[in-house]
Structures are given as C-alpha cells and as structure tokens.
Write an enzyme that holds these catalytic residues in place. Structure first.
Site, mmCIF file in Angstrom:
data_model
loop_
_atom_site.group_PDB
_atom_site.id
_atom_site.type_symbol
_atom_site.label_atom_id
_atom_site.label_comp_id
_atom_site.label_asym_id
_atom_site.label_seq_id
_atom_site.Cartn_x
_atom_site.Cartn_y
_atom_site.Cartn_z
ATOM 1 N N GLY A 73 15.343 0.750 2.860
ATOM 2 C CA GLY A 73 15.654 1.806 3.818
ATOM 3 C C GLY A 73 17.074 2.049 4.232
ATOM 4 O O GLY A 73 17.370 2.013 5.422
ATOM 5 N N GLY A 128 11.163 1.564 -0.361
ATOM 6 C CA GLY A 128 11.484 1.831 -1.753
ATOM 7 C C GLY A 128 11.466 0.592 -2.616
ATOM 8 O O GLY A 128 11.223 0.662 -3.822
ATOM 9 N N GLU A 151 7.328 2.726 7.525
ATOM 10 C CA GLU A 151 7.747 4.120 7.667
ATOM 11 C C GLU A 151 7.284 4.817 8.931
ATOM 12 O O GLU A 151 8.000 5.673 9.472
ATOM 13 C CB GLU A 151 7.282 4.918 6.443
ATOM 14 C CG GLU A 151 8.070 4.647 5.175
ATOM 15 C CD GLU A 151 7.608 3.390 4.454
ATOM 16 O OE1 GLU A 151 8.210 3.043 3.426
ATOM 17 O OE2 GLU A 151 6.645 2.746 4.921
ATOM 18 N N ASP A 159 5.559 6.188 1.192
ATOM 19 C CA ASP A 159 5.645 7.011 -0.006
ATOM 20 C C ASP A 159 5.835 6.113 -1.232
ATOM 21 O O ASP A 159 5.164 5.104 -1.343
ATOM 22 C CB ASP A 159 6.745 8.071 0.151
ATOM 23 C CG ASP A 159 8.140 7.478 0.323
ATOM 24 O OD1 ASP A 159 8.259 6.347 0.827
ATOM 25 O OD2 ASP A 159 9.126 8.154 -0.045
#
Length: 389
Positions: A73, A128, A151, A159
């Site tokens: 992040g 990620g 998130e 995601d």
C-alpha cells in the site's frame, strides 16, 4: 489493494538471480516494505513473459528483501495524482497491476501442464503483495508471515483478484478477512489455504538451493522438494480459524448490516475479545467499502480469476474517479497522511447507503475515454483456466 508510487534508482527495485533452471525475482524496496512501483510491475511483467517462452527456465521464485514480501500500500502517491485530477494515470497503473496478477494466476509453459511459480512469503503480505503471491502455484509461509487485506479501513476494497481467492477459502472465512482486514500468521495462512507450505525461515536458504536444481516438468516434484523442508505448525489458541463456526454463522448473512447484527448477538451470548474486535473493525471501516467488498467477494464465488479482475478493475476505476464517493482519498488522509485515524466517511453509516448506489460501482464508467480491462490471451490454457488456490 494495488500499490502505486514512483521512485529513483528504479533498476534496483527488482533484483534477478539466475541459477541453473531457476530464476529468482527479489522485490527490493525494503525501507518501503517492498511496495510496488510502476517500474516494478512493468519489469515483473516483462520478465515473466520472457521466462514463459524460455525452455531453459523451469521455475520462477519470487521473494522480498527485508521484513516484507510486499506490504502493497504505497497509495499516497496514487492519492496525490487523484487530487491533481489525474485519476486516469492511476487507472493505467491498476490495469497493468491486474494484468500481472492474471499472468501469475495462469502462469504456464506451452505444451506443459505444470505451473512454475513459487512465492516465498517471509514477512508482510498485504494488499498488492497478496496479488503477487497468492495467485501462484506454490505459496510458502513462515513464522514471519503476516497476511492482511486492510482495504476497507482505507476506503478501498480487496482487489488484485482477492474476490477470487478470498471467496474460495473455507466457509465464509474470506468474507471475514475481506471485511475486517484481520491479520493472519503463517500457521493460519497454511490452515485456510492461502499458503501451500509452511517452512521455518531458517530453512529457506536450503530450500532455495534445492529449488535451483529443479529440472522437471512434474509439479509433484517441486511440491515434494518444498515438502522436505516443510513443517505443520500449531495454530495459536486465540486463532480466528478456531472460530470458523462463528464466522460461518455471522459472515454468511446476506448484508453487511446482517453480519454486524449477528456478531452483536454472539457478543451478548459470550465474552470474546475476538468478536468485539471484529465488530469494532467493521464499525471503523468505510460503509461504502464494506458493501462493495461483500458484493465483490460473493460474485467472485461464481467467477474465474479473469472475470474477477475485470470486475474489480471496473469497481476500482469508480473508486479512484471519486464521483460516487471520495472515501478512498479520505481514508488515506486519515490513516496514512495526517494519521489522525478519524476518517469522515460519506455516507457515515451503513443504513444510509442504498443498493442503487452500490450498483453504480459495478456499472461501466461513464467516460468516453474509459475502457474495461482487457486481459491478454492465454492460448496455451483451456478456457476454464483459473488460479491454483
């Protein structure tokens, strides 16, 4: 959460080691917990496509330098661009990022059935970072592993293909992780299936040396090599995975409001710090993010990894565009920039957010220049090819 940033010394952000039939890619931004930059994602894509066509490469190993695999992040740069009116440049990065995750999820060599991708998750694996590891064939956790999809506390949603891999965890454990942002250790990652093996960090050098000798088209051979160094760790007494029955009762509910009510009923029946912490996490998170996340994970149960990424890209474009809600910018301000940890969500409560508003995030973006995510063709795979979780 896809990560976005810029950095100097780009050529050193991804280190490459070549030994025999193995290639090791090392994420090398340890001071930033290996948060991925645009260069890192581009280089990653370039190398994986190159190795996939190289008959001399049998195995790709990915790891991070320092105490993180990747914390994902570094989103403050993305928010800076969004505030500067450059949301489309952020969208391009997400597009490239999601393409990488799809490549990892479907990584293969032509005419062979095996997928040669080993993630060594020795440290922090968040946002990620989960996309760059969890989609791989072999996912090695250690006693240093810390997994989280945080998130919803930032006004975003899980995601990077998380609606695929979270929805395939046992019961409704994925909804629990995605909505609360709860952290798991290496033993819990193995128990729920996010990791395929658990190897003590002291054994990692020996494991990597053994993997460097791999010259086989048999996936079982790679699994057996990792298995020689693996252990079966005990779950801690307070592990959330011991509470899977409660998680299934509560997080199987149709709406976020129903989930929260179910947890509150559980709390009245027994004193349990874990239940209270889960309630608190939900109440602190963005209401919009919670509703988007639940719907995304539920839809992911019926979709392949490519379909999940296409849908997530549509949603993330709405999030970064900020026309429906600016919770992402506000969440990053409160948690990462000003650090007052007091975000002003809009709307502030779940009951003020209609299904019609949530629907907007799953619709096409109303911008003449916008295009949906187009994933690269994978001609060597069957149409039903999905990630290995």
């Amino acid at each position: 959460m896809a990560s976005f940033s810029s950095s100097n010394g780009q050529e050193d952000q991804v280190l490459v080691e070549e030994k025999s039939f193995a290639r090791t890619l090392i994420l090398n931004r340890p001071e930033q917990l290996n948060a991925a930059t645009d260069y890192m994602i581009s280089r990653f894509l370039e190398l994986l496509l190159l190795y996939e066509k190289d008959s001399n490469v049998k195995l790709v190993i990915v790891k991070g330098k320092g105490r993180a695999f990747s914390a994902g992040g570094d989103v403050t740069s993305a928010v800076h661009d969004i505030n500067s009116g450059k949301w489309k440049s952020v969208a391009i990065f997400f597009r490239k990022n999601y393409t990488l995750h799809y490549l990892i999820a479907t990584y293969s060599k032509p005419q062979e059935i095996c997928h040669y991708f080993v993630s060594i998750m020795n440290g922090i694996v968040m946002g990620g970072g989960a996309g760059c590891s969890t989609h791989g064939s072999f996912r090695v956790a250690t006693e240093n592993s810390v997994f989280s999809m945080p998130e919803t506390a930032l006004g975003l949603f899980p995601d990077v293909g998380a609606s695929y891999f979270l929805s395939r965890l046992p019961g409704h454990f994925g909804e629990y992780l995605g909505l609360t942002g709860a952290r798991l250790d290496g033993a819990e990652m193995l128990a729920c299936g996010l990791a395929t093996h658990f190897v003590p960090s002291a054994k990692l050098p020996s494991l990597e040396a053994a993997l460097h000798t791999v010259d086989s088209s048999d996936q079982a051979v790679i699994s057996a090599i990792i298995g020689e160094y693996s252990e079966l760790p005990m779950l801690k007494e307070q592990s959330a995975y011991h509470r899977l029955d409660v998680i299934n009762r509560c997080f199987s509910r149709r709406t976020v409001e129903d989930i929260l009510s179910a947890l509150e009923r559980e709390a009245t029946n027994k004193v349990d710090g874990w239940i209270l912490a889960s309630i608190q996490s939900l109440k602190k998170a963005s209401p919009t993010s919670l509703k988007i996340s639940l719907r995304s994970i539920r839809e992911g149960r019926l979709q392949g990894v490519g379909q999940c990424l296409v849908r997530e890209y549509r949603v993330v474009c709405h999030v970064i565009r900020g026309e429906v809600s600016k919770d992402f910018v506000e969440g990053c301000r409160a948690i990462l920039v000003d650090k007052d940890r007091n975000p002003k969500w809009e709307p502030p409560r779940l009951e003020l957010l209609s299904d019609k508003t949530v629907d907007k995030y799953f619709s096409k973006v109303d911008d003449e220049d916008w295009e949906g995510l187009k994933l690269p063709p994978r001609s060597n795979l069957p149409a039903s090819a999905i990630a290995k979780l």
